[in-house]
Design a protein around this motif. Structure first.
Motif, PDB file in Angstrom:
ATOM      1  N   VAL A 202       0.574  -1.413  -0.197  1.00  0.00           N
ATOM      2  CA  VAL A 202      -0.039   0.109   0.359  1.00  0.00           C
ATOM      3  C   VAL A 202       1.133   1.194   0.154  1.00  0.00           C
ATOM      4  CG1 VAL A 202      -1.623   1.251   1.269  1.00  0.00           C
ATOM      5  CG2 VAL A 202      -1.437  -1.243   1.140  1.00  0.00           C
ATOM      6  N   VAL A 203       0.720   2.035  -1.099  1.00  0.00           N
ATOM      7  CA  VAL A 203       2.078   3.652  -1.412  1.00  0.00           C
ATOM      8  C   VAL A 203       0.776   4.593  -0.933  1.00  0.00           C
ATOM      9  CG1 VAL A 203       3.525   2.057  -2.180  1.00  0.00           C
ATOM     10  CG2 VAL A 203       1.728   3.196  -3.750  1.00  0.00           C
ATOM     11  N   ARG A 204       1.558   6.242  -0.790  1.00  0.00           N
ATOM     12  CA  ARG A 204       0.468   6.829  -0.781  1.00  0.00           C
ATOM     13  C   ARG A 204       1.088   7.641  -2.269  1.00  0.00           C
ATOM     14  NH1 ARG A 204      -4.369   6.922   0.256  1.00  0.00           N
ATOM     15  NH2 ARG A 204      -5.082   6.663   2.151  1.00  0.00           N
ATOM     16  N   GLU A 205       2.539   7.801  -1.982  1.00  0.00           N
ATOM     17  CA  GLU A 205       3.213   8.001  -3.706  1.00  0.00           C
ATOM     18  C   GLU A 205       4.799   6.452  -3.560  1.00  0.00           C
ATOM     19  OE1 GLU A 205       4.693  11.585  -1.262  1.00  0.00           O
ATOM     20  OE2 GLU A 205       3.597  13.216  -2.290  1.00  0.00           O
ATOM     21  N   ALA A 206       5.032   6.806  -4.747  1.00  0.00           N
ATOM     22  CA  ALA A 206       5.918   5.577  -5.160  1.00  0.00           C
ATOM     23  C   ALA A 206       6.505   5.895  -6.556  1.00  0.00           C
ATOM     24  CB  ALA A 206       5.119   4.197  -4.853  1.00  0.00           C
ATOM     25  N   VAL A 207       7.814   5.526  -6.541  1.00  0.00           N
ATOM     26  CA  VAL A 207       8.633   5.925  -8.153  1.00  0.00           C
ATOM     27  C   VAL A 207       8.291   4.290  -9.034  1.00  0.00           C
ATOM     28  CG1 VAL A 207      11.376   5.660  -9.574  1.00  0.00           C
ATOM     29  CG2 VAL A 207      10.044   7.319  -7.175  1.00  0.00           C
ATOM     30  N   LEU A 208       7.404   4.335  -9.607  1.00  0.00           N
ATOM     31  CA  LEU A 208       7.190   3.110 -10.702  1.00  0.00           C
ATOM     32  C   LEU A 208       8.645   3.174 -11.390  1.00  0.00           C
ATOM     33  CD1 LEU A 208       3.586   4.097 -11.773  1.00  0.00           C
ATOM     34  CD2 LEU A 208       4.624   2.750  -9.701  1.00  0.00           C
ATOM     35  N   HIS A 209       8.463   1.263 -11.656  1.00  0.00           N
ATOM     36  CA  HIS A 209       9.591   0.871 -12.813  1.00  0.00           C
ATOM     37  C   HIS A 209       9.099   0.043 -13.127  1.00  0.00           C
ATOM     38  CE1 HIS A 209      13.269   2.588 -11.015  1.00  0.00           C
ATOM     39  NE2 HIS A 209      12.728   2.247  -9.133  1.00  0.00           N
ATOM     40  N   PRO A 210       9.449  -0.514 -15.078  1.00  0.00           N
ATOM     41  CA  PRO A 210       8.888  -1.807 -16.004  1.00  0.00           C
ATOM     42  C   PRO A 210       9.404  -2.811 -14.753  1.00  0.00           C
ATOM     43  CG  PRO A 210      11.165  -0.266 -16.999  1.00  0.00           C
ATOM     44  CD  PRO A 210      10.839   0.109 -15.470  1.00  0.00           C
ATOM     45  N   GLY A 211       7.802  -3.803 -15.155  1.00  0.00           N
ATOM     46  CA  GLY A 211       7.557  -4.585 -14.474  1.00  0.00           C
ATOM     47  C   GLY A 211       6.231  -5.072 -12.970  1.00  0.00           C
ATOM     48  N   ASP A 212       6.690  -3.034 -12.643  1.00  0.00           N
ATOM     49  CA  ASP A 212       5.179  -3.120 -11.514  1.00  0.00           C
ATOM     50  C   ASP A 212       4.227  -3.172 -11.693  1.00  0.00           C
ATOM     51  OD1 ASP A 212       8.065  -2.144  -9.773  1.00  0.00           O
ATOM     52  OD2 ASP A 212       7.381  -0.542 -10.110  1.00  0.00           O
ATOM     53  N   GLN A 213       3.687  -3.974 -10.866  1.00  0.00           N
ATOM     54  CA  GLN A 213       2.408  -3.884 -10.690  1.00  0.00           C
ATOM     55  C   GLN A 213       1.483  -3.404  -9.493  1.00  0.00           C
ATOM     56  OE1 GLN A 213      -1.483  -7.358 -10.482  1.00  0.00           O
ATOM     57  NE2 GLN A 213       0.858  -8.421  -9.981  1.00  0.00           N
ATOM     58  N   ILE A 214       0.617  -2.554 -10.406  1.00  0.00           N
ATOM     59  CA  ILE A 214      -0.654  -1.667 -10.078  1.00  0.00           C
ATOM     60  C   ILE A 214      -1.296  -1.876  -9.526  1.00  0.00           C
ATOM     61  CG2 ILE A 214      -1.163   1.067  -9.721  1.00  0.00           C
ATOM     62  CD1 ILE A 214       0.779   1.671 -11.843  1.00  0.00           C
ATOM     63  N   ALA A 215      -2.175  -2.236  -8.186  1.00  0.00           N
ATOM     64  CA  ALA A 215      -3.293  -2.839  -8.157  1.00  0.00           C
ATOM     65  C   ALA A 215      -3.987  -1.213  -7.506  1.00  0.00           C
ATOM     66  CB  ALA A 215      -3.802  -3.460  -7.256  1.00  0.00           C
TER      67      ALA A 215
END
Length: 302
Positions: A202-215
């Motif tokens: 669970v996040v409020r803010e994040a840096v995303l990278h290829p392969g990450d899964q967002i729900a």
């Protein structure tokens, strides 16, 4: 080292988390992690509907694979039924009959927030002139198999005006936003009541990278961004400032010779003639006498 779809499980292990508390979290080790009702399984779930040897997760250098071990076993990944095997990713929800298991990094801190300098910048400045290409690929829900491009900024929510409109009761009207800057992708939850997860965290803010899964509740997407670095297994650490490189010592052959130095300094060793006590003027006189003698002999022969 386990390569797990963009997440290297070396310093950070991958764990099985049980949102409803049926079992303590379990670290997934290389090889098989077995799940079932029978004693001896790595994960023992003595619950109705769970077979003695229900399923197994096989971890190797290629990734994680789910194997169904019993013909009567009910197994789902992200609400989709699995009959024999399936590839697993961080953030997937594995359902063993009625038990949900979430695949997460061992440390929630592995999902790092954006740098403060980026958060304080204006939205326009952050993605102005962005050259990074990024898309979301649906892996569950109505967007399964579809591609959603991110053109600088993508608003996500149940409001039909959002760039990514999700018809899900757990998604707020203005749920989250993804912004793309040059060389970086940022996710911000806009204070929704429902959770936003990255790789199960669970996040409020994040840096995303290829392969990450967002729900976003039951809707799940994979981040695809060609050329972007995959997620590191550990946050970057500061390296010590390297010591200054010293110049190699000057050798005798490279030593500069000053013009005003005495000639003796350039050749401190005495010559062989000086060693034997010979006088160079005496040698010159002897050479003149010998030359004169030869000249007299030649005249006499004539």
């Amino acid at each position: 080292m386990l390569q797990f779809r963009g997440f290297r499980a070396a310093g950070n292990a991958v764990r099985l988390s049980f949102p409803n508390g049926e079992h303590a979290d379990v670290l997934v080790a290389p090889g098989e992690t077995t799940i079932g009702a029978a004693p001896g399984n790595a994960v023992v779930l003595a619950l109705p509907g769970v077979q003695g040897h229900h399923a197994a997760i096989v971890a190797d250098a290629r990734g994680f694979v789910l194997l169904v071990r019993h013909s009567a076993a009910r197994v789902h990944v992200n609400a989709r039924p699995v009959r024999e095997k399936a590839i697993l990713r961080l953030g997937d929800v594995l359902s063993v009959d009625s038990v949900n298991i979430l695949l997460k990094p061992d440390r929630d801190a592995a999902i790092e927030p954006p740098p403060a300098i980026e958060l304080s910048a204006s939205i326009e400045a952050r993605h102005r002139g962005a050259s990074t290409r990024a898309v979301l690929r649906g892996v569950s829900g109505p967007y399964f198999g579809k591609v959603v491009p991110i053109h600088g900024r993508l608003e996500i929510g149940s409001d039909p005006a959002c760039g990514l409109a999700l018809d899900d009761p757990g998604v707020a009207r203005q749920h989250a936003v993804i912004e793309v800057a040059t060389g970086a992708i940022y996710l911000r939850d806009l204070g929704s009541a429902g959770a936003t997860r990255v790789n199960g965290v669970v996040v409020r803010e994040a840096v995303l990278h290829p392969g990450d899964q967002i729900a976003f509740d039951r809707d799940r997407f994979l981040v695809e961004a060609p050329g972007m670095p995959v997620r590191r297994d550990d946050p970057p650490t500061l390296t010590a400032t390297p010591a200054p490189v010293r110049a190699p010592p000057v050798t005798q052959t490279l030593r500069a010779i000053r013009v005003d130095e005495p000639a003796a300094d350039t050749d401190p060793q005495p010559s062989a003639a000086q060693d034997r006590g010979w006088n160079p003027w005496a040698l010159l006189a002897a050479a003149v006498l010998i030359a004169g003698a030869f000249a007299l002999l030649i005249v006499g022969f004539r």
